[in-house]
Design a protein around this motif. Sequence first.
Motif, PDB file in Angstrom:
ATOM      1  N   GLN A   1       0.954  -1.341  -0.021  1.00  0.00           N
ATOM      2  CA  GLN A   1       0.018   0.099  -0.057  1.00  0.00           C
ATOM      3  C   GLN A   1       0.793   1.287   0.090  1.00  0.00           C
ATOM      4  OE1 GLN A   1      -3.384   0.238   2.755  1.00  0.00           O
ATOM      5  NE2 GLN A   1      -3.629  -2.000   2.706  1.00  0.00           N
TER       6      GLN A   1
ATOM      7  N   ASP B   1      -5.725   1.040   4.116  1.00  0.00           N
ATOM      8  CA  ASP B   1      -6.924   0.224   4.048  1.00  0.00           C
ATOM      9  C   ASP B   1      -6.750  -1.064   5.086  1.00  0.00           C
ATOM     10  OD1 ASP B   1      -8.922  -1.708   3.477  1.00  0.00           O
ATOM     11  OD2 ASP B   1      -8.703  -1.307   1.491  1.00  0.00           O
TER      12      ASP B   1
ATOM     13  N   GLU C   1      -8.047  -4.308   4.217  1.00  0.00           N
ATOM     14  CA  GLU C   1      -7.360  -5.167   3.347  1.00  0.00           C
ATOM     15  C   GLU C   1      -6.319  -5.924   4.433  1.00  0.00           C
ATOM     16  OE1 GLU C   1      -6.504  -6.930   0.173  1.00  0.00           O
ATOM     17  OE2 GLU C   1      -8.357  -5.597   0.090  1.00  0.00           O
TER      18      GLU C   1
END
Length: 169
Positions: free
Chosen positions: A70, A105, A108
């Motif tokens: 990410q 996130d 996630e």
Amino acid sequence: MNDSSSARPAAVLDVWCELQCPDCHSALDDLRALRARYGDRLELRLRHFPLEKHKHAFAAAQAAEEAAEQGQAWPYIEAVLGRVEELNRQGEPFLVEVARELGLDAEEFDTALIDGRHILIVDADQAEGKAIGVTGTPTYVIGGELLDGGKSRQGLRERIEEIADRLLA
């Protein structure tokens, strides 16, 4: 895990680390100083070496890989290492909470910890570490030299700087 730009650095420092390790927490200041001194000329690569004595270390390594996925590897690593005691107490929920705090996130993260998508990376790092003689964390490899920061940090940053300076000359 790689934290470099597209430009090829002149030197690479592999940092064999685990995110539940108090000695790795202590090494953060050295890593920050090295990043400040060398910038993009020295590539710092976190290599995972979760120790069996720390029950959340393997999950933390997977979470660090998700943070890299990410785009927030080092901020996440520093946040977790800065709060090792909370990781000790809370485990995986803490890893997801740190992701949320950093604006990543979190769902996630949770899914990645459940589905194990980063296990192979962690396993490969650990196997490579064992193959080259890593026995504890932090351990550094720069210019082909293995430096064990788990045994003694005395003079370690100076030794890394000496080798980096030689490689960058």
